[in-house]
Write a protein that holds these residues in place. Structure first.
Motif, PDB file in Angstrom:
ATOM      1  N   GLU A 183       0.841  -1.188   0.000  1.00  0.00           N
ATOM      2  CA  GLU A 183       0.000   0.000   0.000  1.00  0.00           C
ATOM      3  C   GLU A 183       0.885   1.251   0.000  1.00  0.00           C
ATOM      4  OE1 GLU A 183      -3.156   0.081  -0.280  1.00  0.00           O
ATOM      5  OE2 GLU A 183      -4.063  -1.707   0.610  1.00  0.00           O
ATOM      6  N   THR A 184       0.416   2.300  -0.683  1.00  0.00           N
ATOM      7  CA  THR A 184       1.205   3.537  -0.759  1.00  0.00           C
ATOM      8  C   THR A 184       1.062   4.389   0.499  1.00  0.00           C
ATOM      9  OG1 THR A 184      -0.635   4.634  -1.891  1.00  0.00           O
ATOM     10  CG2 THR A 184       1.085   3.636  -3.271  1.00  0.00           C
ATOM     11  N   LYS A 185       0.005   4.191   1.257  1.00  0.00           N
ATOM     12  CA  LYS A 185      -0.211   4.990   2.464  1.00  0.00           C
ATOM     13  C   LYS A 185       0.844   4.671   3.514  1.00  0.00           C
ATOM     14  CE  LYS A 185      -3.606   6.133   6.024  1.00  0.00           C
ATOM     15  NZ  LYS A 185      -4.961   5.851   6.567  1.00  0.00           N
ATOM     16  N   ARG A 186       1.492   5.698   4.014  1.00  0.00           N
ATOM     17  CA  ARG A 186       2.540   5.532   5.025  1.00  0.00           C
ATOM     18  C   ARG A 186       1.922   5.064   6.344  1.00  0.00           C
ATOM     19  NH1 ARG A 186       7.722   7.725   5.210  1.00  0.00           N
ATOM     20  NH2 ARG A 186       8.627   8.027   7.281  1.00  0.00           N
ATOM     21  N   PRO A 187       2.439   3.973   6.924  1.00  0.00           N
ATOM     22  CA  PRO A 187       1.855   3.462   8.167  1.00  0.00           C
ATOM     23  C   PRO A 187       2.341   4.230   9.394  1.00  0.00           C
ATOM     24  CG  PRO A 187       3.686   2.083   7.526  1.00  0.00           C
ATOM     25  CD  PRO A 187       3.545   3.133   6.444  1.00  0.00           C
ATOM     26  N   GLU A 188       1.918   3.771  10.556  1.00  0.00           N
ATOM     27  CA  GLU A 188       2.385   4.358  11.812  1.00  0.00           C
ATOM     28  C   GLU A 188       3.878   4.101  11.986  1.00  0.00           C
ATOM     29  OE1 GLU A 188       0.447   6.170  13.845  1.00  0.00           O
ATOM     30  OE2 GLU A 188      -1.195   5.900  12.417  1.00  0.00           O
ATOM     31  N   LYS A 189       4.493   4.907  12.857  1.00  0.00           N
ATOM     32  CA  LYS A 189       5.937   4.827  13.098  1.00  0.00           C
ATOM     33  C   LYS A 189       6.370   3.402  13.421  1.00  0.00           C
ATOM     34  CE  LYS A 189       9.278   5.905  16.728  1.00  0.00           C
ATOM     35  NZ  LYS A 189       9.484   6.570  18.034  1.00  0.00           N
ATOM     36  N   GLU A 190       5.560   2.667  14.215  1.00  0.00           N
ATOM     37  CA  GLU A 190       5.953   1.338  14.677  1.00  0.00           C
ATOM     38  C   GLU A 190       6.084   0.329  13.533  1.00  0.00           C
ATOM     39  OE1 GLU A 190       3.594   3.201  15.987  1.00  0.00           O
ATOM     40  OE2 GLU A 190       4.583   3.742  17.874  1.00  0.00           O
ATOM     41  N   GLN A 191       5.512   0.638  12.362  1.00  0.00           N
ATOM     42  CA  GLN A 191       5.556  -0.296  11.239  1.00  0.00           C
ATOM     43  C   GLN A 191       6.381   0.209  10.063  1.00  0.00           C
ATOM     44  OE1 GLN A 191       1.258  -0.503  10.683  1.00  0.00           O
ATOM     45  NE2 GLN A 191       1.220  -2.568  11.544  1.00  0.00           N
ATOM     46  N   LEU A 192       7.073   1.313  10.249  1.00  0.00           N
ATOM     47  CA  LEU A 192       7.754   1.947   9.115  1.00  0.00           C
ATOM     48  C   LEU A 192       8.869   1.093   8.530  1.00  0.00           C
ATOM     49  CD1 LEU A 192       7.993   5.746  10.031  1.00  0.00           C
ATOM     50  CD2 LEU A 192       6.921   4.727   8.019  1.00  0.00           C
ATOM     51  N   LEU A 193       9.667   0.451   9.363  1.00  0.00           N
ATOM     52  CA  LEU A 193      10.801  -0.318   8.851  1.00  0.00           C
ATOM     53  C   LEU A 193      10.316  -1.411   7.905  1.00  0.00           C
ATOM     54  CD1 LEU A 193      13.810  -0.988   8.780  1.00  0.00           C
ATOM     55  CD2 LEU A 193      13.452  -2.420  10.826  1.00  0.00           C
ATOM     56  N   ARG A 194       9.274  -2.144   8.317  1.00  0.00           N
ATOM     57  CA  ARG A 194       8.767  -3.236   7.472  1.00  0.00           C
ATOM     58  C   ARG A 194       8.176  -2.694   6.175  1.00  0.00           C
ATOM     59  NH1 ARG A 194       8.528  -6.475   4.529  1.00  0.00           N
ATOM     60  NH2 ARG A 194       7.760  -8.620   4.600  1.00  0.00           N
ATOM     61  N   TRP A 195       7.478  -1.562   6.253  1.00  0.00           N
ATOM     62  CA  TRP A 195       6.851  -0.964   5.075  1.00  0.00           C
ATOM     63  C   TRP A 195       7.901  -0.466   4.090  1.00  0.00           C
ATOM     64  CZ3 TRP A 195       6.444   4.398   3.590  1.00  0.00           C
ATOM     65  CH2 TRP A 195       5.501   4.666   2.592  1.00  0.00           C
ATOM     66  N   ILE A 196       8.922   0.232   4.598  1.00  0.00           N
ATOM     67  CA  ILE A 196       9.991   0.748   3.733  1.00  0.00           C
ATOM     68  C   ILE A 196      10.761  -0.405   3.095  1.00  0.00           C
ATOM     69  CG2 ILE A 196      12.194   1.992   3.730  1.00  0.00           C
ATOM     70  CD1 ILE A 196      10.970   3.866   5.843  1.00  0.00           C
TER      71      ILE A 196
END
Length: 301
Positions: free
Chosen positions: A119-132
């Motif tokens: 998903e393109t929507k940036r998640p919460e800080k706690e999930q940023l590493l996995r999303w990036i």
């Protein structure tokens, strides 16, 4: 015609199964959707609703088999000659997802990978590493996936001939998390079976928090040491192994592990922050791998 196999662990697979069933009916094909929970204890009420859907089933293992053996168990239960593996936290990007695979079944390839997107929507800080990490590393364009077809495929969205999996099952000796996909796909390549890549992606929806992702990364690196030792993964498939071997040739593995032990906490602070760096994530993985490979593994004590 098609068996859709969904290994489940602590995730609600009902929305995925509901969508896949609808698409299969729209294609007017013979199909089954088999979900196998590997002895987890969450979402059982939701997942048992899968059994109310036509041509769909959900069942739970009484003991934890591990990711590889759970997949092999699903293969043994499958009725049809084509098997589509989808992880329970995936979801088709397009409404013609199943149709796209059906159209590609006759291309004479026994293995077809559709790709993975986020998903393109940036998640919460706690999930940023996995999303990036997912955006920058797991998502690979079709053009680039085709350059290294087996290394750049994943079993989280992979169509396979059943006879292929009966000949080359997942390695059931791999019980810990990490690199089991790469080990399986390398085995296919060794047997001159190359994955065909198409544009038919599924979203990876389940983002672990950064702390859990780091813990899983450590487990995966421990697994990688074992897989390298048993010659199931080599420097050809893994950049971490390749760099560590260069350091070893220069007799720098131990000093790299020592330096890493001194900066480990600072790297972790970055990776758990609002601006995690994949550069530091790569350093973290290399440093920890050198620690595991070093004869002086007392730096963290």
């Amino acid at each position: 015609m098609l068996s859709i196999l969904i290994p489940v662990y602590n995730y609600n697979a009902f929305p995925l199964v509901f969508e896949l069933q609808k698409q299969c009916f729209n294609c007017n094909i013979k199909f089954e959707i088999l979900c196998q929970d590997d002895c987890s204890n969450s979402f059982l009420v939701d997942n048992n609703k899968i059994n109310t859907l036509k041509n769909c089933s959900f069942s739970s293992n009484t003991t934890n088999l591990g990711r590889a053996q759970n997949r092999n168990y699903l293969v043994s239960k499958a009725t049809f000659s084509w098997l589509l593996f989808l992880d329970s936290d995936m979801f088709p990007r397009d409404s013609n997802f199943i149709e796209n695979y059906i159209l590609n079944i006759h291309n004479n390839s026994p293995a077809i990978f559709g790709g993975i997107v986020y998903e393109t929507k940036r998640p919460e800080k706690e999930q940023l590493l996995r999303w990036i990490y997912g955006h920058k590393r797991e998502y690979v364009s079709l053009e680039n996936r085709r350059k290294k077809p087996n290394i750049r495929a994943l079993t989280s969205n992979l169509l396979l001939k059943k006879e292929l999996l009966l000949q080359h099952p997942f390695d059931s000796t791999i019980t810990k998390y990490g690199y089991e996909d790469l080990s399986f796909l390398k085995k296919l390549e060794v047997n001159k079976i190359l994955v065909t890549h198409i544009e038919n992606p599924a979203f990876h929806l389940n983002l672990e928090n950064s702390s859990l992702f780091l813990k899983k990364t450590i487990t995966a690196l421990e697994n990688l040491v074992l897989l390298e030792k048993s010659n199931k993964i080599s420097a050809t498939e893994s950049k971490i192994i390749a760099v560590q071997q260069k350091l070893e040739n220069l007799k720098l593995t131990s000093i790299t592990a020592y330096i890493f032990s001194k900066i480990k906490s600072k790297i972790e602070s970055n990776l758990l922050s609002e601006k995690p760096s994949l550069f530091w994530f790569d350093i973290y993985k290399l440093g920890y791998y050198c620690h595991l490979k070093s004869s002086r593994q007392n730096f963290f004590k």
